[in-house]
Design a protein around this motif. Structure first.
Motif, PDB file in Angstrom:
ATOM      1  N   GLU A 280       0.830  -1.215   0.000  1.00 35.39           N
ATOM      2  CA  GLU A 280       0.000   0.000   0.000  1.00 35.39           C
ATOM      3  C   GLU A 280       0.856   1.253   0.000  1.00 35.39           C
ATOM      4  O   GLU A 280       0.501   2.269  -0.599  1.00 35.39           O
ATOM      5  N   THR A 281       1.994   1.197   0.699  1.00 36.84           N
ATOM      6  CA  THR A 281       2.866   2.382   0.791  1.00 36.84           C
ATOM      7  C   THR A 281       3.590   2.673  -0.518  1.00 36.84           C
ATOM      8  O   THR A 281       4.146   3.758  -0.694  1.00 36.84           O
ATOM      9  N   GLY A 317      -2.853  -3.709  -7.092  1.00 36.81           N
ATOM     10  CA  GLY A 317      -2.995  -4.933  -7.880  1.00 36.81           C
ATOM     11  C   GLY A 317      -1.793  -5.248  -8.739  1.00 36.81           C
ATOM     12  O   GLY A 317      -1.709  -6.350  -9.293  1.00 36.81           O
ATOM     13  N   ASP A 318      -0.855  -4.291  -8.888  1.00 39.10           N
ATOM     14  CA  ASP A 318       0.361  -4.565  -9.651  1.00 39.10           C
ATOM     15  C   ASP A 318       1.217  -5.600  -8.918  1.00 39.10           C
ATOM     16  O   ASP A 318       1.182  -5.712  -7.690  1.00 39.10           O
ATOM     17  N   ARG A 319       1.987  -6.330  -9.689  1.00 43.78           N
ATOM     18  CA  ARG A 319       2.934  -7.279  -9.119  1.00 43.78           C
ATOM     19  C   ARG A 319       4.323  -6.942  -9.645  1.00 43.78           C
ATOM     20  O   ARG A 319       4.503  -6.618 -10.823  1.00 43.78           O
ATOM     21  N   LEU A 320       5.300  -7.022  -8.723  1.00 45.40           N
ATOM     22  CA  LEU A 320       6.669  -6.644  -9.058  1.00 45.40           C
ATOM     23  C   LEU A 320       7.532  -7.877  -9.245  1.00 45.40           C
ATOM     24  O   LEU A 320       7.498  -8.804  -8.436  1.00 45.40           O
TER      25      LEU A 320
END
Length: 333
Positions: A280-281, A317-320
């Motif tokens: 979230e941050t 919702g992004d994935r790294l």
């Protein structure tokens, strides 16, 4: 019935020895008590051959009635000793059939129970060099061995996979019945690591028909077959021959680069490439400014490199895809 540690041949030999022992014991009882038995076809007494003949027809419950106990002692010996030996003889052979049927029923029940419970597992077709490496990577990333199903026709390879706690299925993965047993309809991913490109195409076609939504990752030896795998339904295709060739070429001029690539591809030591959700941050920030070394961002079904302007601001919702350091504690695990 309890599991046995004997091989099938050893178990059969042991049962055969018990049956022969019961037969010999019955024959000796009749022979040494021959005066109490009468042969309807011979008045010369009971010979050793007659005793074995009587034992054979008696313990097998054939009972022609030509040799019978006639004295009270002989009948007592038949009741007390021969009858139990007859039961031992029958139980030995009938027990073999019963145990075989019981084991088949128990195995069928285990398979059925596993198929009803398994979800989101990974099916690996082929447990050769590529298949083992894929499994090692999955295990290194923390995948439970029970969530990996190996399909192969080689019994020795399957035994090696089973020793690691993996679920194994014997059969040709080009057949839909074999893939159904492996639960490909409920799997999250299918790894096709066969030794032949044409086999990989057939496996991919069959799997895609059974499971339209499963992610299929296939390996081929020649780049000219990549489009066949793509058309068959593979989501990702790895060209093993060309990939190895590029690493060989790079190792002659930039060996340090190859060492780093090998380090990244080895999940149990050094550095590894992993995937995680955005915190979230971190929402609204740039992936290039994070403490982790981010290589790419997955948004929806699209993969963007870290320098793409589309991912300058991270979204929920992004994935790294990032580089993480494998700690010593993880090595021990």
């Amino acid at each position: 019935m309890p599991d046995t540690h004997l091989t099938p041949v050893e178990a059969l030999l042991r049962r055969f020895a018990i049956a022969v022992g019961a037969l010999v014991a019955t024959a000796l009882i009749v022979y040494f008590g021959g005066d109490g038995y009468k042969d309807a076809n011979n008045d010369d007494g009971i010979s050793l051959l007659d005793a074995f003949y009587y034992a054979t027809v008696s313990v097998s419950t054939t009972g022609y009635g030509d040799i019978v106990p006639v004295t009270d002692t002989a009948r007592f010996m038949t009741t007390v000793f021969v009858t139990p030996l007859r039961l031992i003889f029958l139980i030995t052979f009938v027990g073999t059939t019963v145990e075989l049927l019981t084991e088949r029923s128990r195995q069928s029940f285990r398979i059925q129970r596993w198929r009803t419970r398994v979800r989101n597992h990974t099916v690996v077709v082929g447990y050769g060099t590529k298949g083992r490496a894929a499994v090692d990577t999955l295990l290194g990333d923390g995948t439970d061995p029970a969530d990996i199903v190996v399909v192969d026709t080689d019994r020795a390879q399957l035994d090696a996979a089973s020793a690691l706690g993996l679920v194994t299925v014997t059969g040709n993965a080009t057949r839909s019945s074999v893939l159904r047993i492996a639960g490909v309809q409920k799997a999250k991913a299918l790894v096709v690591a066969t030794n032949r490109d044409d086999t990989a195409v057939l496996v991919t076609l069959t799997a895609r028909e059974l499971a339209p939504n499963v992610r299929i990752v296939a390996s081929v030896r020649e780049s000219e077959n990549v489009h066949l795998l793509r058309q068959s339904g593979a989501n990702s295709v790895i060209v093993s021959a060309e990939t190895a060739g590029r690493l060989l070429g790079a190792a002659t001029t930039t060996p340090a680069v190859v060492e780093v690539i090998e380090d990244l591809l080895t999940p149990e030591a050094g550095f590894a490439i992993s995937e995680r959700e955005v915190d979230e941050t971190e929402i609204g920030g740039s992936p290039r400014h994070l403490s982790d070394i981010v290589l790419a961002v997955v948004r929806g079904d699209q993969l963007y490199r870290v320098d793409s302007p589309r991912v300058d601001a991270l979204e929920r919702g992004d994935r790294l895809l990032y580089v993480r350091k494998v700690t010593p504690a993880e090595d021990d695990d």
